[in-house]
Motif scaffolding. Structure first.
Motif, short mmCIF file in Angstrom:
data_model
loop_
_atom_site.label_atom_id
_atom_site.label_comp_id
_atom_site.label_asym_id
_atom_site.label_seq_id
_atom_site.Cartn_x
_atom_site.Cartn_y
_atom_site.Cartn_z
N LEU A 42 0.75 -1.23 -0.18
CA LEU A 42 -0.04 0.00 -0.10
C LEU A 42 0.88 1.26 0.01
CD1 LEU A 42 -2.84 -1.05 2.33
CD2 LEU A 42 -3.24 -1.05 0.03
N ALA A 43 2.09 1.30 0.48
CA ALA A 43 3.06 2.51 0.73
C ALA A 43 3.57 2.68 -0.72
CB ALA A 43 3.85 2.23 1.81
N ILE A 44 3.90 1.61 -1.23
CA ILE A 44 4.53 1.78 -2.65
C ILE A 44 3.55 2.30 -3.64
CG2 ILE A 44 5.28 0.63 -4.67
CD1 ILE A 44 6.81 -1.48 -2.76
N GLY A 45 2.11 1.70 -3.27
CA GLY A 45 1.25 2.27 -4.19
C GLY A 45 0.75 3.60 -3.99
N ALA A 46 0.80 4.34 -2.75
CA ALA A 46 0.63 5.53 -2.44
C ALA A 46 1.70 6.58 -3.12
CB ALA A 46 0.55 5.73 -0.90
N VAL A 47 2.87 6.16 -3.15
CA VAL A 47 3.90 6.88 -3.70
C VAL A 47 3.85 6.92 -5.04
CG1 VAL A 47 6.32 6.63 -4.24
CG2 VAL A 47 5.74 6.36 -1.84
N VAL A 48 3.25 5.78 -6.03
CA VAL A 48 3.35 6.09 -7.28
C VAL A 48 2.02 6.94 -7.56
CG1 VAL A 48 2.71 4.63 -9.22
CG2 VAL A 48 4.42 3.77 -7.65
N VAL A 49 0.87 6.60 -6.97
CA VAL A 49 -0.52 7.19 -7.16
C VAL A 49 -0.26 8.88 -6.92
CG1 VAL A 49 -2.76 7.26 -6.83
CG2 VAL A 49 -1.79 5.13 -6.99
N PHE A 50 0.18 9.20 -5.75
CA PHE A 50 0.29 10.52 -5.40
C PHE A 50 1.76 11.13 -5.50
CE2 PHE A 50 -2.87 8.33 -2.72
CZ PHE A 50 -3.83 9.12 -3.15
N ASP A 51 2.53 10.43 -6.35
CA ASP A 51 3.77 10.98 -6.45
C ASP A 51 4.58 11.72 -5.29
OD1 ASP A 51 6.08 11.72 -8.10
OD2 ASP A 51 5.09 13.42 -8.69
N LEU A 52 4.58 10.74 -4.14
CA LEU A 52 5.22 11.33 -2.95
C LEU A 52 6.46 11.68 -2.74
CD1 LEU A 52 3.16 8.86 -0.48
CD2 LEU A 52 2.50 11.28 -1.40
N GLY A 53 7.33 11.23 -3.85
CA GLY A 53 8.74 11.45 -3.84
C GLY A 53 8.88 12.80 -4.15
N GLU A 54 8.05 13.59 -4.86
CA GLU A 54 8.11 14.91 -5.36
C GLU A 54 7.51 15.82 -4.03
OE1 GLU A 54 9.61 16.30 -7.93
OE2 GLU A 54 10.13 14.05 -8.39
N HIS A 55 7.06 15.28 -2.95
CA HIS A 55 6.38 15.87 -1.95
C HIS A 55 7.27 15.59 -0.58
CE1 HIS A 55 2.92 15.83 -4.80
NE2 HIS A 55 2.49 16.85 -3.82
N GLY A 56 8.53 15.39 -0.93
CA GLY A 56 9.45 15.27 0.27
C GLY A 56 9.46 14.13 0.91
N VAL A 57 9.00 12.90 0.40
CA VAL A 57 9.08 11.69 0.93
C VAL A 57 10.31 10.98 0.29
CG1 VAL A 57 8.07 9.48 1.38
CG2 VAL A 57 6.47 11.40 1.41
N ALA A 58 11.24 10.43 1.41
CA ALA A 58 12.38 9.62 0.93
C ALA A 58 12.24 8.25 0.56
CB ALA A 58 13.47 9.65 2.15
N LEU A 59 12.84 7.86 -0.70
CA LEU A 59 12.50 6.54 -1.11
C LEU A 59 13.75 5.76 -1.25
CD1 LEU A 59 10.45 7.82 -4.44
CD2 LEU A 59 9.70 7.14 -1.99
N VAL A 60 13.55 4.28 -1.05
CA VAL A 60 14.58 3.51 -1.09
C VAL A 60 15.30 3.62 -2.26
CG1 VAL A 60 15.24 1.04 -0.90
CG2 VAL A 60 13.67 1.89 0.53
N GLY A 61 14.76 3.57 -3.31
CA GLY A 61 15.62 3.76 -4.69
C GLY A 61 15.92 2.37 -5.13
#
Length: 572
Positions: free
Chosen positions: A228-247
């Motif tokens: 669900l967290a990965i889905g939220a990052v993809v859907v809401f583009d959270l990486g562009e909102h300051g959420v650090a990602l594993v990469g």
């Protein structure tokens, strides 16, 4: 089949029987295969996110958690005696690894140096475990009593939780120590550094994991949260909102690497390895005992140490870090139907396939989600009901628990395990130094002689005092024993005989022997005789070897208290 083929087969079988994994392979049943494979698939869904999260908890790149999981599972499958025990990165070891490695890493935080140090730490832990196994030192785990271990784990839980808060909230802090970290987190919140999207992902992940574990325990809570967290990052583009990602994780498998560290680092690493080995050993014995009892099997402590040592060695040689057994992952494997260590082999193989074929699978995994995994794991370390029970049942052990907690929280994680061991040993010493002691008397309707504190109406013969000292008589308590006996001798009227009910005295050392000689001579000068009853044969032989019978009359050594009382009655 030719004799040569038969001989070759026999040699292979002999080689297989030489290791626990080989013996398990020779006795493997076909009907177990499907259950082991399914359990391995289920286990992998937990191994991957936890491995990555615990690697970052240890201050290392997330990929090292996967390397560690692969190698330790394979090594334990070959060398471990337990059929289903699961090893891997552990939340209780992560802070200890970080406390050992991070102070040695250069100021620029070079990750390659950190990995090399952590790998050498794993190799050292392996060496300690293997040597301890050869020396049959499994009892070392018992140096930490349950109250001090509860306090240590409570302190560890709080330390982990506070340490993960910045990642959960989306900012970094530069602080060392629990109090400074708390202050830095509060300051960061006051300055508005928290990232709303990160807080939502992290806190939502914690609530989801705890809710699923509480109400739907068969659902893989961590996996559901990660997806669900990965889905939220993809859907809401959270990486562009300051959420650090594993990469994207490095592709492929690490080569066999002998970790290289500077000579100056060996001492601090060895100190850390000793603390990690004690905690890992305690975890291993307790988890092995719990799951073996369910299956009706026996725990082989020294073989378990060898298995865990082999797992650490394998991890350390392939860019991994120290590992321990995991009660939660073993429980998942057991519930999924695991029958043998093939479950772990399947899990390791699936992680390898993931690294080779789809290394970018977790590139959108948010760091706050990993923090949520670690925080929920830390909550399982704390034992609040156990702490409350200590308060209600035994205040002294509650104080030991609190002291161990403060040792971890205020002094440090590594120092905390040293505090826990020291407190456990000191508590044993305290009991030997000031043991329970009492006077015995006769109680109407009860045979034998009984504690006058429990039975205030117990009768005592005039001129006779029966005294019991509930400990071996050694250098630490000999003077305490002497003072108690002299206090009895100074009572009014003074007794003719002081009979020592010596059954609890399992030893008399040379210091105590000298005290007994001086005590007997002093009592004789005052007209009181020191008499012993129920001396154990080994202790009596020691007294004779020390030459005490030259001072203490052999006629004053009686096999039972009743015999001593009868002699006192008929002495005239």
């Amino acid at each position: 089949m030719t004799a040569t083929e038969q001989g070759g087969g026999g040699r292979v079988a002999s080689l297989l029987r030489a290791v626990p994994g080989g013996r398990a392979a020779l006795t493997y049943r076909r009907e177990w295969l499907a259950k082991d494979v399914v359990a391995g698939i289920v286990l992998t869904t937990l191994l991957v996110p936890q491995g990555m999260a615990y690697a970052e908890l240890a201050g290392l790149p997330a990929i090292t958690g996967l390397y560690t999981s692969i190698l330790c599972l394979l090594a334990y499958a070959v060398c471990g005696p337990s059929r289903i025990l699961v090893l891997g990165p552990d939340s209780s070891l992560g802070p200890m690894i970080a406390a050992t490695v991070l102070p040695l890493v250069a100021a620029d935080g070079d990750p390659e140096r950190a990995v090399a140090l952590a790998s050498m730490l794993a190799v050292m832990v392996a060496g300690i475990m293997l040597l301890a196994s050869l020396a049959r030192l499994g009892y070392v785990a018992e140096l930490v009593s349950k109250p001090t271990m509860i306090g240590y784990m409570n302190g560890l839980a709080v330390t982990i939780l506070i340490g993960q808060l910045p990642k959960l909230l989306g900012f970094k802090v530069d602080a060392d120590g629990l109090i400074d970290e708390c202050a830095a987190v509060v300051e960061g919140l006051a300055d508005g550094k928290a990232v709303a999207a990160a807080v939502t992902v992290g806190c939502g992940g914690i609530v989801l994991i705890l809710a699923l574990q509480r109400w739907l325990p068969r659902v893989p809570a961590v996996l559901v949260m990660v997806v669900l967290a990965i889905g939220a990052v993809v859907v809401f583009d959270l990486g562009e909102h300051g959420v650090a990602l594993v990469g994207v994780l490095p592709e492929g498998f690490p080569p066999l690497t002998l970790p290289h560290v500077a000579f100056d680092d060996v001492g601090p690493l060895l100190a850390g390895a000793l603390g990690i080995a004690v905690v890992s050993l305690a975890d291993t014995i307790s988890n092995a005992s719990a799951f073996a009892s369910r299956a009706g099997q026996e725990v082989r402590g020294n073989q378990e140490m060898a298995g865990v040592g082999a797992a650490n060695l394998a991890a350390g040689l392939f860019q991994g870090f120290p590992v321990s057994t995991s009660g939660s992952r073993t429980a998942v494997a057991e519930r999924a139907g695991a029958r043998t260590q093939l479950t772990g082999v399947v899990g390791a193989a699936l992680i390898v396939l993931m690294l080779v074929l789809v290394p970018g699978l977790f590139r959108h995994l948010p760091q706050p989600a990993l923090a949520a995994v670690v925080i929920t794991a830390s909550l399982s370390l704390a034992d609040v009901p156990g702490t409350v029970r200590l308060w209600r049942q035994r205040r002294m052990e509650f104080l030991l628990c609190v002291a161990a907690f403060l040792g971890v929280a205020l002094v440090g994680v590594l120092e905390g395990i040293a505090v826990a061991v020291a407190l456990s040993v000191l508590n044993v010493f305290r009991r030997a130094w000031w043991p329970y002691e009492t006077v015995l008397g006769q109680v109407a309707g009860l045979p034998g002689y009984h504690d006058v504190r429990s039975h205030p109406t117990a009768e005592q013969l005039p001129g006779l005092v029966i005294y019991r000292f509930d400990a071996p008589l050694i250098f630490a308590n000999a003077k305490n024993f002497r003072d108690n006996v002299l206090r009895i001798a100074r009572s009014d009227p003074a007794p003719d005989w002081i009979v020592i009910a010596a059954e609890p005295m399992t030893d008399v050392d040379t210091t105590a022997a000298d005290v007994l000689v001086a005590l007997d001579e002093k009592l004789n000068a005052g007209g009181t005789h020191l008499v012993f009853a129920e001396l154990k044969d080994p202790v009596r032989r020691k007294i004779e070897r020390y030459g005490l019978t030259r001072t203490i009359d052999e006629r004053h050594l009686y096999p039972t208290v009743e015999a001593a009382v009868a002699a006192f009655r008929g002495r005239r």
